[in-house]
Design an enzyme around this catalytic site. Sequence first.
Site, PDB file in Angstrom:
ATOM      1  CB  SER A 111     -43.018-111.974 -22.696  1.00 57.07           C
ATOM      2  OG  SER A 111     -42.546-113.300 -22.757  1.00 57.07           O
ATOM      3  CE1 TYR A 143     -45.492-112.091 -27.473  1.00 54.90           C
ATOM      4  CE2 TYR A 143     -43.684-113.368 -26.562  1.00 54.90           C
ATOM      5  CZ  TYR A 143     -44.874-112.701 -26.398  1.00 54.90           C
ATOM      6  OH  TYR A 143     -45.449-112.626 -25.152  1.00 54.90           O
TER       7      TYR A 143
END
Length: 263
Positions: A141, A154
Site C-alpha cells: 500500500s 496496518y
Amino acid sequence: MTNPTRQRALITGASSGIGEGFARKLAEKNYDLLIAARRKDRLDQLATELSGQYGVDVEAIDVDLAQDEGVGMLEERLRSEEIDLLVNNAGFGTVGPFAELPIERELEELRVNIRALVLLSHAALVAMKERRRGSIINVASTAAFQPIPYNATYSASKAFVLHFSEALHEEAKEYKVTVTCVCPGPVQTEFQQVAGIDGDRLPSMMYTSVDTVVDATLSGLRLGRAITVPGPMNMVTAATSQFAPRFLSRRIAGNMFRNRGRQ
C-alpha cells in the site's frame, strides 16, 4: 483437469476487490487459477463464472490465513505443485487509536498481513528456485511509505511487506524469479468497510480502480520492476512521503486518519 500447457496462479484474498480483479485478469490471460479466501460461496461463484467464460480451470479454496491450518494448506500446494505465479493479496486494516483497538484483532492483522505472506513467499520461492522460473506479487500500500497514526498496525505491516519484497526481488533475480510489490493508494473495495473507514471523506480523485491496479502490477511484473505504484496521484503521494521530513509526514498522515473512522 488442469491443462499442462497453461500457467497456474495462486491468489489469496480472491473473493473481492483487488484479489478478484487479479483472478479475472489472469483468467482472461489464460491462467489456470487457485483462488483462496474465507468466503467459499463467493469463491465458488467466481470460479464458475471464470471457468465458463474463459475455459480455464479454477479451484476455490476456503482458507483462513490467520490460522496455521489455512496457511499450511497453501504452503503444501505451493511446494508440491507447479505454480507459476503467487499473488499475496490477502490482508486487512484497522483504524483508530491503537490503545483503544482490540489487541487480538491487531495481532490477527499481523498474522494475515505479514506472517501468512512470509510463509507463502518462502514456500513459493523454494519451489521456484528449483525450477528457475516463477513470479510473486505482494500487495502492499502507499501506507508503506510512512508511519500513519490511527492506522499504526496496518501501515507498519505494509512497510514490512514493501521492504521484504524489495529484498526478495534482489535475491530472486539470481535464479530467474521476479518478485514485485504493488503499492496501491485508496481503491473503492470492501477494504474500507472492514477497516471501519468512511470512504466518503476522501475525494473521488484520490481513488484508483481495481483494473488500474491490476494492469499496472502485471505490467510492472512483466518489466521486472521491484515496486509498482499505480496512478499518478499515488506516485506523488509516495514520492512526497519519502522526501518530506519524517515528523511532518507522520503529522500530516495522523491528521488525515484521526477522523477517518465512521462517526
